[in-house]
Design a protein around this motif. Structure first.
Motif, PDB file in Angstrom:
ATOM      1  N   ASP A 261       0.833  -1.203   0.000  1.00 51.87           N
ATOM      2  CA  ASP A 261       0.000   0.000   0.000  1.00 51.87           C
ATOM      3  C   ASP A 261       0.866   1.251   0.000  1.00 51.87           C
ATOM      4  O   ASP A 261       2.040   1.225   0.396  1.00 51.87           O
ATOM      5  CB  ASP A 261      -0.918   0.035   1.227  1.00 51.87           C
ATOM      6  CG  ASP A 261      -1.977  -1.053   1.198  1.00 51.87           C
ATOM      7  OD1 ASP A 261      -2.293  -1.537   0.096  1.00 51.87           O
ATOM      8  OD2 ASP A 261      -2.471  -1.421   2.280  1.00 51.87           O
ATOM      9  N   TYR A 278      -3.557   4.153   0.662  1.00 52.93           N
ATOM     10  CA  TYR A 278      -4.156   3.893  -0.638  1.00 52.93           C
ATOM     11  C   TYR A 278      -3.772   2.505  -1.122  1.00 52.93           C
ATOM     12  O   TYR A 278      -2.597   2.125  -1.084  1.00 52.93           O
ATOM     13  CB  TYR A 278      -3.694   4.932  -1.659  1.00 52.93           C
ATOM     14  CG  TYR A 278      -4.268   4.718  -3.043  1.00 52.93           C
ATOM     15  CD1 TYR A 278      -5.591   5.023  -3.324  1.00 52.93           C
ATOM     16  CD2 TYR A 278      -3.487   4.204  -4.071  1.00 52.93           C
ATOM     17  CE1 TYR A 278      -6.130   4.839  -4.587  1.00 52.93           C
ATOM     18  CE2 TYR A 278      -3.999   4.010  -5.339  1.00 52.93           C
ATOM     19  CZ  TYR A 278      -5.318   4.329  -5.597  1.00 52.93           C
ATOM     20  OH  TYR A 278      -5.850   4.131  -6.843  1.00 52.93           O
ATOM     21  N   THR A 279      -4.774   1.732  -1.574  1.00 56.10           N
ATOM     22  CA  THR A 279      -4.548   0.368  -2.066  1.00 56.10           C
ATOM     23  C   THR A 279      -4.821   0.328  -3.564  1.00 56.10           C
ATOM     24  O   THR A 279      -5.907   0.715  -4.018  1.00 56.10           O
ATOM     25  CB  THR A 279      -5.475  -0.630  -1.342  1.00 56.10           C
ATOM     26  OG1 THR A 279      -5.231  -0.542   0.071  1.00 56.10           O
ATOM     27  CG2 THR A 279      -5.207  -2.048  -1.813  1.00 56.10           C
ATOM     28  N   THR A 281      -5.164  -2.218  -5.654  1.00 52.73           N
ATOM     29  CA  THR A 281      -6.121  -3.211  -6.159  1.00 52.73           C
ATOM     30  C   THR A 281      -7.561  -2.732  -6.055  1.00 52.73           C
ATOM     31  O   THR A 281      -8.397  -3.034  -6.908  1.00 52.73           O
ATOM     32  CB  THR A 281      -5.965  -4.541  -5.398  1.00 52.73           C
ATOM     33  OG1 THR A 281      -6.053  -4.283  -3.989  1.00 52.73           O
ATOM     34  CG2 THR A 281      -4.623  -5.184  -5.714  1.00 52.73           C
ATOM     35  N   THR A 282      -7.864  -1.969  -5.015  1.00 44.99           N
ATOM     36  CA  THR A 282      -9.221  -1.446  -4.851  1.00 44.99           C
ATOM     37  C   THR A 282      -9.348  -0.007  -5.332  1.00 44.99           C
ATOM     38  O   THR A 282     -10.466   0.489  -5.485  1.00 44.99           O
ATOM     39  CB  THR A 282      -9.640  -1.497  -3.371  1.00 44.99           C
ATOM     40  OG1 THR A 282      -8.769  -0.638  -2.604  1.00 44.99           O
ATOM     41  CG2 THR A 282      -9.558  -2.914  -2.834  1.00 44.99           C
ATOM     42  N   GLN A 283      -8.190   0.651  -5.524  1.00 40.18           N
ATOM     43  CA  GLN A 283      -8.145   2.067  -5.902  1.00 40.18           C
ATOM     44  C   GLN A 283      -8.936   2.925  -4.923  1.00 40.18           C
ATOM     45  O   GLN A 283      -9.641   3.857  -5.302  1.00 40.18           O
ATOM     46  CB  GLN A 283      -8.660   2.258  -7.340  1.00 40.18           C
ATOM     47  CG  GLN A 283      -7.814   1.543  -8.372  1.00 40.18           C
ATOM     48  CD  GLN A 283      -8.231   1.871  -9.804  1.00 40.18           C
ATOM     49  OE1 GLN A 283      -8.914   2.855 -10.050  1.00 40.18           O
ATOM     50  NE2 GLN A 283      -7.806   1.055 -10.750  1.00 40.18           N
ATOM     51  N   GLU A 284      -8.782   2.605  -3.655  1.00 36.35           N
ATOM     52  CA  GLU A 284      -9.487   3.332  -2.601  1.00 36.35           C
ATOM     53  C   GLU A 284      -8.536   3.759  -1.491  1.00 36.35           C
ATOM     54  O   GLU A 284      -7.523   3.100  -1.223  1.00 36.35           O
ATOM     55  CB  GLU A 284     -10.599   2.462  -2.001  1.00 36.35           C
ATOM     56  CG  GLU A 284     -11.748   2.187  -2.957  1.00 36.35           C
ATOM     57  CD  GLU A 284     -12.858   1.383  -2.296  1.00 36.35           C
ATOM     58  OE1 GLU A 284     -12.637   0.926  -1.148  1.00 36.35           O
ATOM     59  OE2 GLU A 284     -13.929   1.221  -2.906  1.00 36.35           O
ATOM     60  N   TRP A 285      -8.896   4.885  -0.853  1.00 41.92           N
ATOM     61  CA  TRP A 285      -8.205   5.356   0.339  1.00 41.92           C
ATOM     62  C   TRP A 285      -8.902   4.822   1.579  1.00 41.92           C
ATOM     63  O   TRP A 285     -10.126   4.695   1.598  1.00 41.92           O
ATOM     64  CB  TRP A 285      -8.179   6.878   0.366  1.00 41.92           C
ATOM     65  CG  TRP A 285      -7.283   7.484  -0.672  1.00 41.92           C
ATOM     66  CD1 TRP A 285      -7.624   7.862  -1.934  1.00 41.92           C
ATOM     67  CD2 TRP A 285      -5.887   7.769  -0.532  1.00 41.92           C
ATOM     68  NE1 TRP A 285      -6.543   8.374  -2.596  1.00 41.92           N
ATOM     69  CE2 TRP A 285      -5.455   8.328  -1.760  1.00 41.92           C
ATOM     70  CE3 TRP A 285      -4.959   7.618   0.496  1.00 41.92           C
ATOM     71  CZ2 TRP A 285      -4.141   8.740  -1.977  1.00 41.92           C
ATOM     72  CZ3 TRP A 285      -3.652   8.019   0.285  1.00 41.92           C
ATOM     73  CH2 TRP A 285      -3.238   8.575  -0.933  1.00 41.92           C
ATOM     74  N   SER A 286      -8.127   4.550   2.617  1.00 43.30           N
ATOM     75  CA  SER A 286      -8.675   3.957   3.840  1.00 43.30           C
ATOM     76  C   SER A 286      -9.444   4.963   4.682  1.00 43.30           C
ATOM     77  O   SER A 286     -10.276   4.585   5.500  1.00 43.30           O
ATOM     78  CB  SER A 286      -7.541   3.374   4.688  1.00 43.30           C
ATOM     79  OG  SER A 286      -6.655   4.411   5.114  1.00 43.30           O
TER      80      SER A 286
END
Length: 334
Positions: A261, A278-279, A281-286
């Motif tokens: 990440d 930020y990940t 694979t999911t293109q999302e922020w935690s």
């Protein structure tokens, strides 16, 4: 001897012992103590551990892994750059020393590894950038030199190695971000240019390579953190956007890649340190959360993965540098 006189002498002896015992450790300011010889020792603060020795830090820290060791840098008094080195093999710090030569630093340093050497950059007078290079084989520093061209730097630099080149970034006087690129083959700098778009930067930038792209960050208005992304294959920038959520940043951000990440940090209100992740694979922020512990950070953070841990550093009380190991469950939502 009269019993009353004996009791009085015993009482006086007890008072002397208690007074002498109390002077062995004399409290000093900001969570430190001093022993009988006056030597100051920083105390651990809620998960934050002091890096041993007098850092004499006048800036946020910078950190990089080189030659199997973790190297730590700060700006010291008189524009000097000071350094310390940690070995996971011996689990010991080398002690603080000064990088040789007249750095003339007016900002926090930044460090990276490129072409087999450890390279340290600082902003100097008149908005110039200066750098020094350390070689592990010779154990020597090259001496301080100036990055060519008109940088117009209004902040500390950020650096990243991407596409075979070393790329340097600074905030310009109008809140734009400026960049120059160094190519080892040919030993040449590209010259300074402006990163496209309205950065609205209120801080020094931070840079990292993740998922095949170069990611650039800066603190924007109202404590937001803004980002843009450069892709080598298309030679294009994505455009500036805000990292989602309430960052509450009061410092320049710090960024590193660890555990698959991209981890982003900034100092928040009351000296707290805040983070989001930020990940790819999911293109999302935690989402933004607080790093545990109320150290009262006096600077922005620095972060690096080393020895299997994600390590976070800030300047704390007494010009000391403190370290926190960031675990997967160590952040507090909010």
């Amino acid at each position: 001897m009269h019993p009353t006189s004996l009791a009085w002498r015993l009482h006086r002896l007890l008072v002397v012992v208690l007074v002498l015992g109390a002077t062995v450790l004399v409290p000093t300011a900001a969570g430190a103590t001093a022993d009988a010889g006056g030597r100051h020792h920083a105390a651990q603060v809620a998960g934050w551990t002091p890096v041993p020795g007098p850092a004499q830090a006048r800036s946020r820290p910078a950190t990089v892994v080189y030659g199997g060791d973790l190297h730590l840098f700060v700006r010291g008094a008189g524009g000097s750059v000071r350094t310390n080195r940690y070995s996971s093999t011996t689990e010991a710090w080398s002690g603080w020393t000064t990088v040789p030569g007249a750095a003339g630093a007016t900002s926090a340093p930044i460090a990276t590894v490129y072409g087999g050497d450890l390279r340290v950059f600082v902003r100097a007078g008149a908005g110039t950038l200066r750098f020094n290079r350390y070689n592990l084989v010779t154990g020597e520093w090259s001496g301080w030199s100036t990055v060519p061209g008109s940088a117009g730097a209004a902040s500390a630099p950020a650096v990243a190695v991407y596409g075979g080149d070393l790329r340097v970034f600074v905030r310009g006087v109008a809140g734009d971000l400026r960049t120059s690129r160094y190519t080892l083959v040919g030993d040449v700098w590209s010259g300074w240019s402006t990163v496209p778009g309205s950065a609205g930067a209120r801080s020094a930038p931070a840079a990292a390579v993740y998922g095949g792209d170069l990611h650039l960050f800066a603190r924007g208005a109202a404590g937001a953190v803004r980002t843009t992304r450069y892709t080598l294959t298309t030679d294009e920038w994505s455009g500036w956007t805000a990292v989602p959520g309430r960052a509450g940043a009061t410092s320049a951000p710090a960024v590193t890649v660890h555990g698959g990440d991209l981890h982003l940090f900034a100092r928040g209100a009351a000296g707290a340190v805040r983070t989001t992740r930020y990940t790819l694979t999911t293109q999302e922020w935690s989402g933004w959360s607080a790093v545990p512990g109320r150290l009262g950070a006096a600077s922005g953070p620095a972060a690096v993965g080393y020895g299997g841990d994600l390590r976070l550093f800030v300047r704390g009380p007494q010009h000391r540098i403190y370290q926190h190991l960031v675990g997967p469950q160590s952040a507090q939502q909010g």
